[in-house]
Design a protein around this motif. Structure first.
Motif, mmCIF file in Angstrom:
data_model
loop_
_atom_site.group_PDB
_atom_site.id
_atom_site.type_symbol
_atom_site.label_atom_id
_atom_site.label_comp_id
_atom_site.label_asym_id
_atom_site.label_seq_id
_atom_site.Cartn_x
_atom_site.Cartn_y
_atom_site.Cartn_z
ATOM 1 N N ASP A 106 33.306 32.628 40.844
ATOM 2 C CA ASP A 106 32.168 32.438 39.945
ATOM 3 C C ASP A 106 32.655 32.140 38.536
ATOM 4 O O ASP A 106 33.555 32.824 38.023
ATOM 5 C CB ASP A 106 31.302 33.694 39.918
ATOM 6 C CG ASP A 106 30.720 34.018 41.272
ATOM 7 O OD1 ASP A 106 29.954 33.200 41.792
ATOM 8 O OD2 ASP A 106 31.048 35.099 41.816
ATOM 9 N N ALA A 107 32.024 31.159 37.900
ATOM 10 C CA ALA A 107 32.276 30.864 36.494
ATOM 11 C C ALA A 107 31.194 31.533 35.653
ATOM 12 O O ALA A 107 30.105 31.875 36.144
ATOM 13 C CB ALA A 107 32.285 29.352 36.255
ATOM 14 N N ASP A 192 45.299 34.920 38.876
ATOM 15 C CA ASP A 192 46.081 36.147 38.946
ATOM 16 C C ASP A 192 45.253 37.161 39.712
ATOM 17 O O ASP A 192 44.060 37.343 39.433
ATOM 18 C CB ASP A 192 46.392 36.676 37.546
ATOM 19 C CG ASP A 192 47.289 35.734 36.760
ATOM 20 O OD1 ASP A 192 48.336 35.338 37.291
ATOM 21 O OD2 ASP A 192 46.929 35.381 35.620
ATOM 22 N N LEU A 193 45.879 37.824 40.695
ATOM 23 C CA LEU A 193 45.146 38.718 41.578
ATOM 24 C C LEU A 193 45.784 40.101 41.607
ATOM 25 O O LEU A 193 47.000 40.235 41.509
ATOM 26 C CB LEU A 193 45.112 38.143 43.005
ATOM 27 C CG LEU A 193 44.630 36.701 43.194
ATOM 28 C CD1 LEU A 193 45.793 35.719 43.082
ATOM 29 C CD2 LEU A 193 43.985 36.532 44.566
ATOM 30 N N GLN A 232 41.153 36.755 38.831
ATOM 31 C CA GLN A 232 40.683 36.170 37.583
ATOM 32 C C GLN A 232 41.593 35.012 37.215
ATOM 33 O O GLN A 232 42.785 35.044 37.530
ATOM 34 C CB GLN A 232 40.674 37.195 36.449
ATOM 35 C CG GLN A 232 39.648 38.300 36.631
ATOM 36 C CD GLN A 232 39.565 39.203 35.414
ATOM 37 O OE1 GLN A 232 40.550 39.401 34.713
ATOM 38 N NE2 GLN A 232 38.381 39.731 35.148
ATOM 39 N N GLY A 233 41.045 34.012 36.556
ATOM 40 C CA GLY A 233 41.873 32.881 36.158
ATOM 41 C C GLY A 233 41.045 31.719 35.686
ATOM 42 O O GLY A 233 39.939 31.892 35.152
ATOM 43 N N GLN A 242 37.276 26.106 33.159
ATOM 44 C CA GLN A 242 36.353 27.234 33.155
ATOM 45 C C GLN A 242 37.058 28.503 33.620
ATOM 46 O O GLN A 242 37.875 28.457 34.541
ATOM 47 C CB GLN A 242 35.174 26.967 34.102
ATOM 48 C CG GLN A 242 34.375 25.734 33.784
ATOM 49 C CD GLN A 242 33.266 25.534 34.803
ATOM 50 O OE1 GLN A 242 32.267 26.242 34.796
ATOM 51 N NE2 GLN A 242 33.448 24.569 35.685
ATOM 52 N N ALA A 243 36.730 29.610 32.997
ATOM 53 C CA ALA A 243 37.207 30.901 33.466
ATOM 54 C C ALA A 243 36.428 31.287 34.713
ATOM 55 O O ALA A 243 35.207 31.110 34.771
ATOM 56 C CB ALA A 243 37.027 31.967 32.389
ATOM 57 N N VAL A 244 37.127 31.817 35.715
ATOM 58 C CA VAL A 244 36.490 32.194 36.969
ATOM 59 C C VAL A 244 36.987 33.568 37.423
ATOM 60 O O VAL A 244 38.048 34.034 37.009
ATOM 61 C CB VAL A 244 36.761 31.165 38.091
ATOM 62 C CG1 VAL A 244 36.075 29.846 37.795
ATOM 63 C CG2 VAL A 244 38.258 30.960 38.298
#
Length: 394
Positions: A106-107, A192-193, A232-233, A242-244
């Motif tokens: 999701d963005a 990154d997880l 996140q990334g 876009q950040a997601v």
């Protein structure tokens, strides 16, 4: 939570011909990979034969005595080393091995994207490492896909993890921390997880050996998952970054098993109640079902589904205009908790990897409705090789 407790809670809540162009391309692509797989298959067969021939008389006697006494027979998997994490995150040098990720992201502005990334290593007289990736814009259905292969294993040294780097891509992990970097033409993905939950070790319902699955004459596989890794990334599509964020599914599977003799329908589902459902249905190259099994898990633990507890019902199909292959992309999934309806976000999920692994498969995000809502991923493999419609014949 104990297996039976989790199972009770779950009870309550709860795969023609193609054009001559395609045939020529596949014959032309990756004969080296085919040669490798032939060697792998031969090695697997020899290894399984040796394993059978080398059984000691005492083990045979013990099995016979156990059967005579009505006790459970000794499992083949029990003769293998148990799953050992985090050391088993690293490559093993087995006949076949892969590391796999999928997720729906999701963005901040509401846009949604889905992806899958896989690293395959085939070991024989020649080693090959292949990487596949696809990114789908769920607003438009536009699909970005890419693949790469190389001889050997392009991996940085790691005692208990992996760090694959190839053609600017990177897939790495150390314990619960993972990193994904993939670039496509017109798009890119950087995640990154970090997993806050213990991994799920899959096993058969009647097996006491976690992390190992016995496929009979096709061999034995180690298999574990991290079903909900927080990610996140950033995603860049059409020049816009876009950040997601979202939940990512990770699978790691390896062993002396033969991927050429089986196809599969595989589901990785995140359900609305917080549980995760992994299901797989194996079929042979005549389209006959071999087995259906899976695992239900949540933050409290996991339990294998027992025989008869799950049924996959084929539904709508999609035929690729490029290859002529017909895939079953809609499914009914009967579980102890009710009937799940699984449909793809977009019917075109075909990934033509003829030039890297000499096969074609379907992979894409799905929606879940019915007794529970949710979403996840569906993988359909072997449809390009099967002689009859898969997963339908008994």
């Amino acid at each position: 939570m104990k297996d039976d407790d989790l199972a009770r809670n779950y009870h309550r809540s709860g795969s023609r011909s193609r054009s001559s162009r395609i045939r020529k391309a596949r014959r032309k692509g990756l004969w080296i990979f085919f040669a490798t797989m032939v060697v792998v298959v031969a090695a697997v067969g020899a290894g399984l034969s040796l394993l059978a021939d080398s059984e000691s008389a005492s083990v045979v006697a013990a099995r016979t005595a156990a059967a005579d006494a009505g006790r459970k027979p000794i499992e083949r998997t029990a003769a293998l080393a148990p799953l050992n994490l985090p050391a088993d995150d690293a490559p093993h040098g087995s006949a076949m091995e892969w590391w796999y990720y999928n997720g729906i992201l999701d963005a901040a502005a509401g846009q949604r994207y889905a992806f899958h990334i896989a690293v395959f290593v085939a070991n024989g007289l020649v080693k090959h490492t292949v990487m596949h990736a696809a990114l789908i814009d769920l607003q438009t259905g536009k699909r970005y896909a890419s693949q790469t292969r190389t001889g050997g294993i392009p991996i940085a040294s790691s005692a208990s993890g992996f760090d694959f780097r190839q053609d600017g891509w990177q897939v790495a992990a150390s314990g619960p921390a993972h990193l994904l970097r993939v670039a496509f033409e017109g798009a890119s993905l950087a995640l990154d997880l970090k997993d806050a939950q213990p991994p799920v070790a899959h096993r058969a319902a009647d097996s006491a050996t976690p992390g190992l699955l016995d496929f009979g004459s096709s061999g034995i596989s180690y298999y574990y998952s991290r079903p909900r890794i927080a990610a996140q990334g950033e995603i860049s599509v059409g020049g816009k970054t876009q950040a997601v964020s979202g939940a990512v599914w990770f699978d790691h599977q390896w062993g002396e098993f033969d991927v050429l003799t089986l196809g599969w329908n595989w589901f990785a589902l995140h359900l609305a109640d917080g549980s995760d459902l992994m299901l797989y249905q194996l079929f042979d190259m005549d389209g006959r079902k071999v087995m259906t099994a899976g695992t239900v898990s949540n933050a409290k633990g996991s339990a294998p589904l027992k025989a008869g507890e799950v049924e996959l019902i084929p539904g709508g199909t999609w035929t690729s205009p490029k290859t002529g292959i017909t895939y079953v992309v809609e499914w009914g999934v009967k579980t102890p908790a009710g009937l799940l309806n699984v449909k793809p976000y977009f019917p075109d999920g075909e990934f033509d990897s003829s030039r890297t692994t000499a096969n074609i498969y379907w992979e894409g995000p799905v929606k879940v409705t019915g007794s529970s809502g949710g979403e996840g991923f569906l993988e359909l493999s072997g449809y390009d090789r099967v002689k009859a419609k898969p997963a339908v014949r008994n």
